[in-house]
Design a protein around this motif. Structure first.
Motif, PDB file in Angstrom:
ATOM      1  N   PRO A  61      -0.401  -2.355 -20.148  1.00 43.70           N
ATOM      2  CA  PRO A  61      -0.283  -2.573 -18.711  1.00 43.70           C
ATOM      3  C   PRO A  61      -1.470  -1.952 -17.982  1.00 43.70           C
ATOM      4  O   PRO A  61      -2.015  -0.932 -18.420  1.00 43.70           O
ATOM      5  N   ILE A  62      -1.844  -2.583 -16.877  1.00 46.05           N
ATOM      6  CA  ILE A  62      -3.020  -2.138 -16.124  1.00 46.05           C
ATOM      7  C   ILE A  62      -2.631  -1.827 -14.682  1.00 46.05           C
ATOM      8  O   ILE A  62      -1.935  -2.609 -14.036  1.00 46.05           O
ATOM      9  N   VAL A  63      -3.094  -0.661 -14.212  1.00 49.29           N
ATOM     10  CA  VAL A  63      -3.010  -0.333 -12.792  1.00 49.29           C
ATOM     11  C   VAL A  63      -4.346  -0.770 -12.192  1.00 49.29           C
ATOM     12  O   VAL A  63      -5.389  -0.209 -12.522  1.00 49.29           O
ATOM     13  N   GLY A  64      -4.293  -1.782 -11.322  1.00 46.10           N
ATOM     14  CA  GLY A  64      -5.537  -2.336 -10.777  1.00 46.10           C
ATOM     15  C   GLY A  64      -5.837  -1.762  -9.400  1.00 46.10           C
ATOM     16  O   GLY A  64      -4.945  -1.657  -8.558  1.00 46.10           O
ATOM     17  N   MET A  65      -7.069  -1.380  -9.190  1.00 46.29           N
ATOM     18  CA  MET A  65      -7.459  -0.859  -7.865  1.00 46.29           C
ATOM     19  C   MET A  65      -8.949  -1.044  -7.655  1.00 46.29           C
ATOM     20  O   MET A  65      -9.710  -1.246  -8.597  1.00 46.29           O
ATOM     21  N   GLY A  66      -9.327  -0.929  -6.382  1.00 49.06           N
ATOM     22  CA  GLY A  66     -10.734  -1.060  -6.010  1.00 49.06           C
ATOM     23  C   GLY A  66     -10.830  -1.905  -4.750  1.00 49.06           C
ATOM     24  O   GLY A  66     -10.842  -3.135  -4.818  1.00 49.06           O
ATOM     25  N   GLY A  67     -10.810  -1.252  -3.608  1.00 52.55           N
ATOM     26  CA  GLY A  67     -11.035  -1.960  -2.352  1.00 52.55           C
ATOM     27  C   GLY A  67      -9.875  -2.787  -1.844  1.00 52.55           C
ATOM     28  O   GLY A  67     -10.066  -3.695  -1.030  1.00 52.55           O
ATOM     29  N   ILE A  68      -8.665  -2.470  -2.279  1.00 48.51           N
ATOM     30  CA  ILE A  68      -7.503  -3.234  -1.792  1.00 48.51           C
ATOM     31  C   ILE A  68      -7.139  -2.750  -0.384  1.00 48.51           C
ATOM     32  O   ILE A  68      -6.848  -1.569  -0.186  1.00 48.51           O
ATOM     33  N   SER A  69      -7.163  -3.670   0.574  1.00 52.37           N
ATOM     34  CA  SER A  69      -6.772  -3.264   1.929  1.00 52.37           C
ATOM     35  C   SER A  69      -5.758  -4.211   2.558  1.00 52.37           C
ATOM     36  O   SER A  69      -5.384  -4.019   3.706  1.00 52.37           O
ATOM     37  N   SER A  70      -5.288  -5.195   1.808  1.00 55.92           N
ATOM     38  CA  SER A  70      -4.264  -6.109   2.332  1.00 55.92           C
ATOM     39  C   SER A  70      -3.411  -6.614   1.174  1.00 55.92           C
ATOM     40  O   SER A  70      -3.779  -6.473  -0.004  1.00 55.92           O
ATOM     41  N   GLY A  71      -2.288  -7.245   1.546  1.00 54.47           N
ATOM     42  CA  GLY A  71      -1.439  -7.850   0.517  1.00 54.47           C
ATOM     43  C   GLY A  71      -2.175  -8.949  -0.236  1.00 54.47           C
ATOM     44  O   GLY A  71      -2.005  -9.104  -1.446  1.00 54.47           O
ATOM     45  N   ALA A  72      -3.001  -9.702   0.493  1.00 50.20           N
ATOM     46  CA  ALA A  72      -3.763 -10.778  -0.169  1.00 50.20           C
ATOM     47  C   ALA A  72      -4.725 -10.191  -1.208  1.00 50.20           C
ATOM     48  O   ALA A  72      -4.890 -10.742  -2.300  1.00 50.20           O
ATOM     49  N   ASP A  73      -5.340  -9.051  -0.877  1.00 50.08           N
ATOM     50  CA  ASP A  73      -6.221  -8.387  -1.864  1.00 50.08           C
ATOM     51  C   ASP A  73      -5.402  -7.974  -3.090  1.00 50.08           C
ATOM     52  O   ASP A  73      -5.810  -8.178  -4.241  1.00 50.08           O
ATOM     53  N   ALA A  74      -4.246  -7.355  -2.826  1.00 54.28           N
ATOM     54  CA  ALA A  74      -3.405  -6.880  -3.935  1.00 54.28           C
ATOM     55  C   ALA A  74      -2.988  -8.047  -4.825  1.00 54.28           C
ATOM     56  O   ALA A  74      -2.975  -7.933  -6.057  1.00 54.28           O
ATOM     57  N   ALA A  75      -2.687  -9.179  -4.198  1.00 56.15           N
ATOM     58  CA  ALA A  75      -2.251 -10.353  -4.969  1.00 56.15           C
ATOM     59  C   ALA A  75      -3.330 -10.826  -5.930  1.00 56.15           C
ATOM     60  O   ALA A  75      -3.031 -11.343  -7.009  1.00 56.15           O
ATOM     61  N   GLU A  76      -4.593 -10.634  -5.562  1.00 60.14           N
ATOM     62  CA  GLU A  76      -5.676 -11.032  -6.476  1.00 60.14           C
ATOM     63  C   GLU A  76      -5.608 -10.225  -7.775  1.00 60.14           C
ATOM     64  O   GLU A  76      -5.795 -10.749  -8.870  1.00 60.14           O
ATOM     65  N   PHE A  77      -5.343  -8.929  -7.632  1.00 60.28           N
ATOM     66  CA  PHE A  77      -5.266  -8.066  -8.826  1.00 60.28           C
ATOM     67  C   PHE A  77      -4.055  -8.450  -9.687  1.00 60.28           C
ATOM     68  O   PHE A  77      -4.132  -8.465 -10.914  1.00 60.28           O
ATOM     69  N   LEU A  78      -2.939  -8.759  -9.026  1.00 61.09           N
ATOM     70  CA  LEU A  78      -1.743  -9.150  -9.788  1.00 61.09           C
ATOM     71  C   LEU A  78      -1.974 -10.492 -10.480  1.00 61.09           C
ATOM     72  O   LEU A  78      -1.548 -10.701 -11.619  1.00 61.09           O
ATOM     73  N   ALA A  79      -2.697 -11.406  -9.809  1.00 55.13           N
ATOM     74  CA  ALA A  79      -2.984 -12.715 -10.402  1.00 55.13           C
ATOM     75  C   ALA A  79      -3.841 -12.574 -11.650  1.00 55.13           C
ATOM     76  O   ALA A  79      -3.760 -13.387 -12.574  1.00 55.13           O
ATOM     77  N   LEU A  80      -4.663 -11.533 -11.689  1.00 56.00           N
ATOM     78  CA  LEU A  80      -5.517 -11.311 -12.865  1.00 56.00           C
ATOM     79  C   LEU A  80      -4.806 -10.478 -13.926  1.00 56.00           C
ATOM     80  O   LEU A  80      -5.412 -10.075 -14.906  1.00 56.00           O
ATOM     81  N   GLY A  81      -3.530 -10.181 -13.711  1.00 59.60           N
ATOM     82  CA  GLY A  81      -2.754  -9.545 -14.773  1.00 59.60           C
ATOM     83  C   GLY A  81      -2.510  -8.061 -14.618  1.00 59.60           C
ATOM     84  O   GLY A  81      -2.000  -7.426 -15.543  1.00 59.60           O
ATOM     85  N   ALA A  82      -2.852  -7.467 -13.459  1.00 59.98           N
ATOM     86  CA  ALA A  82      -2.478  -6.063 -13.239  1.00 59.98           C
ATOM     87  C   ALA A  82      -0.950  -5.977 -13.144  1.00 59.98           C
ATOM     88  O   ALA A  82      -0.311  -6.857 -12.552  1.00 59.98           O
ATOM     89  N   ALA A  83      -0.379  -4.907 -13.702  1.00 63.62           N
ATOM     90  CA  ALA A  83       1.073  -4.711 -13.607  1.00 63.62           C
ATOM     91  C   ALA A  83       1.446  -4.157 -12.242  1.00 63.62           C
ATOM     92  O   ALA A  83       2.464  -4.535 -11.663  1.00 63.62           O
ATOM     93  N   VAL A  84       0.628  -3.249 -11.747  1.00 67.36           N
ATOM     94  CA  VAL A  84       0.808  -2.698 -10.404  1.00 67.36           C
ATOM     95  C   VAL A  84      -0.591  -2.519  -9.809  1.00 67.36           C
ATOM     96  O   VAL A  84      -1.598  -2.587 -10.524  1.00 67.36           O
ATOM     97  N   VAL A  85      -0.619  -2.251  -8.505  1.00 69.79           N
ATOM     98  CA  VAL A  85      -1.909  -2.004  -7.852  1.00 69.79           C
ATOM     99  C   VAL A  85      -1.881  -0.628  -7.197  1.00 69.79           C
ATOM    100  O   VAL A  85      -0.809  -0.092  -6.898  1.00 69.79           O
ATOM    101  N   ALA A  86      -3.071  -0.078  -6.984  1.00 70.49           N
ATOM    102  CA  ALA A  86      -3.174   1.209  -6.296  1.00 70.49           C
ATOM    103  C   ALA A  86      -4.083   1.047  -5.077  1.00 70.49           C
ATOM    104  O   ALA A  86      -5.087   0.329  -5.124  1.00 70.49           O
ATOM    105  N   VAL A  87      -3.687   1.734  -4.012  1.00 73.30           N
ATOM    106  CA  VAL A  87      -4.440   1.698  -2.754  1.00 73.30           C
ATOM    107  C   VAL A  87      -5.131   3.043  -2.581  1.00 73.30           C
ATOM    108  O   VAL A  87      -4.490   4.097  -2.753  1.00 73.30           O
ATOM    109  N   GLY A  88      -6.416   3.024  -2.276  1.00 74.96           N
ATOM    110  CA  GLY A  88      -7.168   4.269  -2.149  1.00 74.96           C
ATOM    111  C   GLY A  88      -7.809   4.419  -0.790  1.00 74.96           C
ATOM    112  O   GLY A  88      -7.207   4.912   0.159  1.00 74.96           O
ATOM    113  N   THR A  89      -9.039   3.923  -0.654  1.00 75.51           N
ATOM    114  CA  THR A  89      -9.831   4.140   0.558  1.00 75.51           C
ATOM    115  C   THR A  89      -9.105   3.680   1.825  1.00 75.51           C
ATOM    116  O   THR A  89      -9.220   4.309   2.879  1.00 75.51           O
TER     117      THR A  89
END
Ligand code: RRO
Length: 298
Positions: free
Chosen positions: A237-265
């Protein structure tokens, strides 16, 4: 229900280590924070075996669509964290993931043994990717060093071990494969990209340490490509992150197979970004389509 390594999560949105000070937030907002905590799990700021003061100022510099940090891992050290911070973080209404970094396998082992013993801790993130600390060989740049580190740490705990990968290497997927061979339970990516800036007033480096790590929307396409290549290489499983600032951004990471996403900046701009992104994600078309990852990974 979303989950990570068997840890059930109310939403697929957690925080990126070091980008949200939950203890300060609790002081500022009181118990209201506990009733409406912005993340589905909390990842601590990375701790080290001994206390560290961190890098000289300036430590943060804004860039186009992002920022560079040169924080340098200031922290109370393992024992200070266990005695003072862990009991407070354990009051948060979500699972706790403790981020740990050390410069030798022995020191890493000491941290894992001490942290894993605490029942408040749901999982441990191994930060082998801080761009701001000089540690000789950067373990996270090397697949066999990463595998050897996991070989040494894996027997010490049954708690999930999540390996935080560096983007500052030619082939992050090979490092992820090393982590998988060594028995990691998950990988998280990306940490920040090495970057620098010049102060236009002085003409000198803007950051006290001369350079730092770039994060924010500017890095999102890099993060997505590294996620794609890691996803194609490992089953973890992958925690995907890097510049996520909206739900649409997060959905891109999930579409590429991330199990969850992380929000940072984004949490620096909007401390409630985690909740907002989780809500936006629910109504995101892409996230509905991506219950199964839909993109061709080859
Ligand atoms: O403290 C930092 O300077 C820092 C860390 Br530990 C990290 O993993 N990533 C980052 O961008 N900064």
């Amino acid at each position: 229900m979303p989950e990570l390594c068997g840890i059930e999560l109310a939403t697929p949105v957690i925080n990126a280590s070091g980008t949200y000070d939950a203890i300060a937030a609790r002081q500022a907002f009181g118990d209201a924070l506990l009733e409406d905590f912005p993340f589905a799990a909390f990842v601590s700021k990375t701790i080290t075996p001994e206390p560290r003061a961190g890098n000289p100022p300036r430590r943060i510099w804004e860039t186009p669509a992002g920022m560079i940090n040169s924080i340098g891992l200031p922290n109370k050290g393992l024992e200070g964290f266990l005695a003072e911070d862990l009991p407070r973080l354990a009051e948060l209404p979500v699972p706790l993931i403790v981020s740990v970094m050390a410069t030798t396998r022995e020191d890493f082992a000491r941290c894992i043994e001490r942290v894993a013993r605490r029942r408040e801790v749901a999982a441990i993130e191994l930060n082998i990717s801080c761009p701001n600390v000089h540690s000789g060989l950067i373990v996270g740049e090397n697949p066999s060093e990463t595998e050897a580190l996991l070989d040494a740490l894996r027997p010490l705990t049954e708690k999930p071990l999540i390996v935080k990968l560096t983007p500052n290497t030619a082939d992050p997927a090979s490092v992820a494969a090393g982590a998988e061979r060594g028995g990691a339970d998950a990988v998280s990516l990306i940490n920040t990209l090495k970057g620098t800036a010049i102060d236009p007033v002085t003409g000198a480096p803007a950051l006290g340490n001369g350079y730092g790590g770039l994060s924010g929307p500017a890095v999102r396409p890099v993060a997505l490509e590294q996620l794609r290549s890691v996803r194609a290489r490992v089953e973890l499983p992958i925690v995907g992150m890097g510049g996520i600032s909206s739900g649409a951004d997060a959905a891109e990471f999930l579409a590429l197979g991330a199990a969850v996403v992380a929000v940072g900046t984004e949490s620096f701009r909007d401390p409630r970004a985690g909740s907002r992104i989780a809500t936006e994600l629910e109504s995101s078309l892409l996230s509905e389509r991506s219950a199964e990852p839909v993109l061709d990974l080859d």
